[in-house]
Design a protein around this motif. Structure first.
Motif, PDB file in Angstrom:
ATOM      1  N   LEU A 126     -12.930   4.267  -4.887  1.00 41.45           N
ATOM      2  CA  LEU A 126     -12.022   3.120  -4.812  1.00 41.45           C
ATOM      3  C   LEU A 126     -12.777   1.875  -4.348  1.00 41.45           C
ATOM      4  N   THR A 127     -13.607   2.044  -3.335  1.00 40.92           N
ATOM      5  CA  THR A 127     -14.369   0.914  -2.796  1.00 40.92           C
ATOM      6  C   THR A 127     -15.284   0.309  -3.852  1.00 40.92           C
ATOM      7  N   ALA A 128     -15.882   1.179  -4.667  1.00 41.98           N
ATOM      8  CA  ALA A 128     -16.826   0.713  -5.687  1.00 41.98           C
ATOM      9  C   ALA A 128     -16.155  -0.155  -6.749  1.00 41.98           C
ATOM     10  N   LYS A 129     -14.828  -0.041  -6.868  1.00 45.14           N
ATOM     11  CA  LYS A 129     -14.106  -0.813  -7.880  1.00 45.14           C
ATOM     12  C   LYS A 129     -13.730  -2.216  -7.412  1.00 45.14           C
ATOM     13  N   ILE A 130     -13.889  -2.494  -6.129  1.00 45.59           N
ATOM     14  CA  ILE A 130     -13.530  -3.810  -5.607  1.00 45.59           C
ATOM     15  C   ILE A 130     -14.436  -4.874  -6.230  1.00 45.59           C
ATOM     16  N   GLY A 131     -13.818  -5.925  -6.748  1.00 44.61           N
ATOM     17  CA  GLY A 131     -14.570  -6.992  -7.381  1.00 44.61           C
ATOM     18  C   GLY A 131     -14.810  -6.789  -8.860  1.00 44.61           C
ATOM     19  N   SER A 132     -14.357  -5.655  -9.393  1.00 39.69           N
ATOM     20  CA  SER A 132     -14.527  -5.371 -10.814  1.00 39.69           C
ATOM     21  C   SER A 132     -13.307  -5.861 -11.592  1.00 39.69           C
ATOM     22  N   ASN A 133     -13.331  -5.646 -12.903  1.00 40.03           N
ATOM     23  CA  ASN A 133     -12.166  -5.975 -13.735  1.00 40.03           C
ATOM     24  C   ASN A 133     -11.067  -4.923 -13.605  1.00 40.03           C
ATOM     25  N   ASP A 134     -11.335  -3.878 -12.832  1.00 44.05           N
ATOM     26  CA  ASP A 134     -10.372  -2.796 -12.635  1.00 44.05           C
ATOM     27  C   ASP A 134     -10.272  -2.529 -11.132  1.00 44.05           C
ATOM     28  N   GLU A 135      -9.623  -3.473 -10.427  1.00 47.20           N
ATOM     29  CA  GLU A 135      -9.524  -3.377  -8.972  1.00 47.20           C
ATOM     30  C   GLU A 135      -8.838  -2.060  -8.563  1.00 47.20           C
ATOM     31  N   PRO A 136      -9.216  -1.496  -7.407  1.00 46.45           N
ATOM     32  CA  PRO A 136      -8.640  -0.216  -7.004  1.00 46.45           C
ATOM     33  C   PRO A 136      -7.122  -0.261  -6.841  1.00 46.45           C
ATOM     34  N   LEU A 137      -6.487   0.782  -7.323  1.00 48.28           N
ATOM     35  CA  LEU A 137      -5.036   0.949  -7.173  1.00 48.28           C
ATOM     36  C   LEU A 137      -4.785   2.421  -6.831  1.00 48.28           C
ATOM     37  N   ALA A 138      -4.380   2.666  -5.604  1.00 44.05           N
ATOM     38  CA  ALA A 138      -4.166   4.032  -5.137  1.00 44.05           C
ATOM     39  C   ALA A 138      -2.704   4.242  -4.766  1.00 44.05           C
ATOM     40  N   VAL A 139      -2.303   5.498  -4.712  1.00 44.39           N
ATOM     41  CA  VAL A 139      -0.957   5.878  -4.290  1.00 44.39           C
ATOM     42  C   VAL A 139      -1.092   6.786  -3.068  1.00 44.39           C
ATOM     43  N   VAL A 140      -0.363   6.464  -2.017  1.00 40.68           N
ATOM     44  CA  VAL A 140      -0.340   7.274  -0.799  1.00 40.68           C
ATOM     45  C   VAL A 140       1.080   7.782  -0.608  1.00 40.68           C
ATOM     46  N   LEU A 141       1.244   9.085  -0.499  1.00 40.35           N
ATOM     47  CA  LEU A 141       2.575   9.672  -0.376  1.00 40.35           C
ATOM     48  C   LEU A 141       2.786  10.216   1.032  1.00 40.35           C
ATOM     49  N   ASP A 142       3.819   9.726   1.677  1.00 41.20           N
ATOM     50  CA  ASP A 142       4.119  10.082   3.062  1.00 41.20           C
ATOM     51  C   ASP A 142       5.249  11.107   3.109  1.00 41.20           C
ATOM     52  N   GLY A 143       4.893  12.374   2.887  1.00 40.70           N
ATOM     53  CA  GLY A 143       5.879  13.441   3.058  1.00 40.70           C
ATOM     54  C   GLY A 143       6.755  13.735   1.862  1.00 40.70           C
ATOM     55  N   VAL A 144       6.254  13.586   0.640  1.00 38.76           N
ATOM     56  CA  VAL A 144       7.023  13.992  -0.544  1.00 38.76           C
ATOM     57  C   VAL A 144       7.004  15.516  -0.623  1.00 38.76           C
ATOM     58  N   GLU A 145       8.177  16.130  -0.668  1.00 36.20           N
ATOM     59  CA  GLU A 145       8.277  17.585  -0.587  1.00 36.20           C
ATOM     60  C   GLU A 145       8.718  18.248  -1.886  1.00 36.20           C
ATOM     61  N   ASP A 146       9.282  17.499  -2.806  1.00 33.66           N
ATOM     62  CA  ASP A 146       9.760  18.067  -4.063  1.00 33.66           C
ATOM     63  C   ASP A 146       8.616  18.117  -5.069  1.00 33.66           C
ATOM     64  N   PRO A 147       8.251  19.302  -5.561  1.00 32.03           N
ATOM     65  CA  PRO A 147       7.120  19.399  -6.494  1.00 32.03           C
ATOM     66  C   PRO A 147       7.326  18.626  -7.790  1.00 32.03           C
ATOM     67  N   ARG A 148       8.573  18.533  -8.248  1.00 32.64           N
ATOM     68  CA  ARG A 148       8.826  17.778  -9.482  1.00 32.64           C
ATOM     69  C   ARG A 148       8.609  16.288  -9.266  1.00 32.64           C
ATOM     70  N   ASN A 149       8.935  15.809  -8.088  1.00 30.62           N
ATOM     71  CA  ASN A 149       8.668  14.400  -7.782  1.00 30.62           C
ATOM     72  C   ASN A 149       7.170  14.130  -7.754  1.00 30.62           C
ATOM     73  N   LEU A 150       6.414  15.012  -7.095  1.00 27.47           N
ATOM     74  CA  LEU A 150       4.964  14.808  -7.046  1.00 27.47           C
ATOM     75  C   LEU A 150       4.369  14.868  -8.447  1.00 27.47           C
ATOM     76  N   GLY A 151       4.809  15.825  -9.251  1.00 31.06           N
ATOM     77  CA  GLY A 151       4.293  15.931 -10.616  1.00 31.06           C
ATOM     78  C   GLY A 151       4.607  14.694 -11.434  1.00 31.06           C
ATOM     79  N   ALA A 152       5.832  14.186 -11.294  1.00 32.77           N
ATOM     80  CA  ALA A 152       6.229  12.992 -12.046  1.00 32.77           C
ATOM     81  C   ALA A 152       5.444  11.773 -11.586  1.00 32.77           C
ATOM     82  N   ILE A 153       5.202  11.657 -10.276  1.00 35.00           N
ATOM     83  CA  ILE A 153       4.419  10.530  -9.757  1.00 35.00           C
ATOM     84  C   ILE A 153       2.994  10.595 -10.286  1.00 35.00           C
ATOM     85  N   ALA A 154       2.413  11.780 -10.276  1.00 36.42           N
ATOM     86  CA  ALA A 154       1.043  11.931 -10.781  1.00 36.42           C
ATOM     87  C   ALA A 154       0.957  11.553 -12.255  1.00 36.42           C
ATOM     88  N   ARG A 155       1.930  11.972 -13.030  1.00 30.81           N
ATOM     89  CA  ARG A 155       1.932  11.658 -14.468  1.00 30.81           C
ATOM     90  C   ARG A 155       2.032  10.145 -14.687  1.00 30.81           C
TER      91      ARG A 155
END
Length: 263
Positions: free
Chosen positions: A96-125
């Motif tokens: 992620l750090t290596a992408k700073i300043g590039s044409n593809d700036e870092p974009l990450a997702v942080v999940l705080d306690g998602v417990e439903d597997p279908r939600n996690l799968g859908a978010i990943a997709r």
């Protein structure tokens, strides 16, 4: 022929699980122990599991029996093997750090306690389709990469790195130190999600189902945004909220790149 994709599985019995932990060749997601199991026999197993940061659950003996085939000699302990391999959190941070300043700036997702597997799968997709660069999960009180997650993700886990961290708040500090802005989602936020500049290095922080962000996580965010709602229901499903925000980020980034190219 394509190599077989990893599938979630369960192994049981003290020695098989102990060897899986020693070898490091199996991605042990969590270990479930029956109440009343002989702790002396599990001492080495528990020690290795603790060293490796593996979640340990305790359940009634009759509940544990439901996890295995009828009549199986589980010896009071069952391990769940993840359906996909986790990325190394430090390596993902470096990428992620290596992408700073590039044409593809870092974009990450942080999940705080998602417990439903279908939600996690859908978010990943959705995250993979929207061009996000990775997902961070807490080790405890959250779903991991189960078979249901892998199926719902529909192949996204083959391309999108997902890493586990012990302490989300420490992760947020690390991201900040590297120049990545932390943007949490909260119904109490004053700023609309579309008013944030998603073209800069950003990490989207989404809370668990019905709970939202934990207090310390929310306090550690640089900014809070909300998705305005017009109906009577107070909140969106977390996977839907992730999709709305990720595609706003994609829209803004595409516009910026188009403007650069035209200029």
């Amino acid at each position: 022929m394509n190599p077989e994709k990893p599938k979630s599985a369960k192994i049981y019995g003290v020695l098989p699980i102990l060897e899986a932990l020693r070898s490091g060749k199996r991605n042990v997601e969590q270990i479930t122990i029956a109440d009343g199991a002989q702790i002396n026999r599990l001492r080495d197993l528990l020690h290795l599991a603790k060293e490796q940061g593996i979640i340990i659950n305790r359940v009634p003996k009759n509940t544990l029996a439901k996890f295995v085939e009828p009549g199986a000699n589980h010896q009071g302990v069952v391990a769940t093997i993840a359906a996909a391999k986790y990325a190394n959190a430090d390596e993902l941070l470096e990428n992620l750090t290596a992408k700073i300043g590039s044409n593809d700036e870092p974009l990450a997702v942080v999940l705080d306690g998602v417990e439903d597997p279908r939600n996690l799968g859908a978010i990943a997709r959705t995250a993979e389709c929207a061009g996000a660069h990775g997902i961070f999960l807490p080790e405890r009180r959250a779903v991991g990469l189960t078979e249901t997650v892998a199926k719902t993700a529909a192949g996204a886990l083959e391309y999108l790195p997902v890493a586990k961290v012990i302490n989300l708040n420490r992760l947020l500090e690390d991201l900040k130190e590297r120049g990545i802005w932390i943007v949490g989602t909260s119904a109490r936020a004053k700023m609309s999600y579309s008013d944030w500049d998603w073209t800069i290095p950003s990490a989207i922080v989404l809370g668990g189902e019905g709970k939202g962000l934990h207090r310390l996580v929310e306090e550690n965010c640089d900014a809070l945004v909300k998705i305005p709602l017009s109906g009577k229901i107070e909140s969106l499903n977390v996977s839907v909220a992730a999709g709305v925000i990720l595609y706003e980020a994609r829209r803004q980034r595409d516009l910026k790149n188009k403007s650069k190219n035209e200029g």
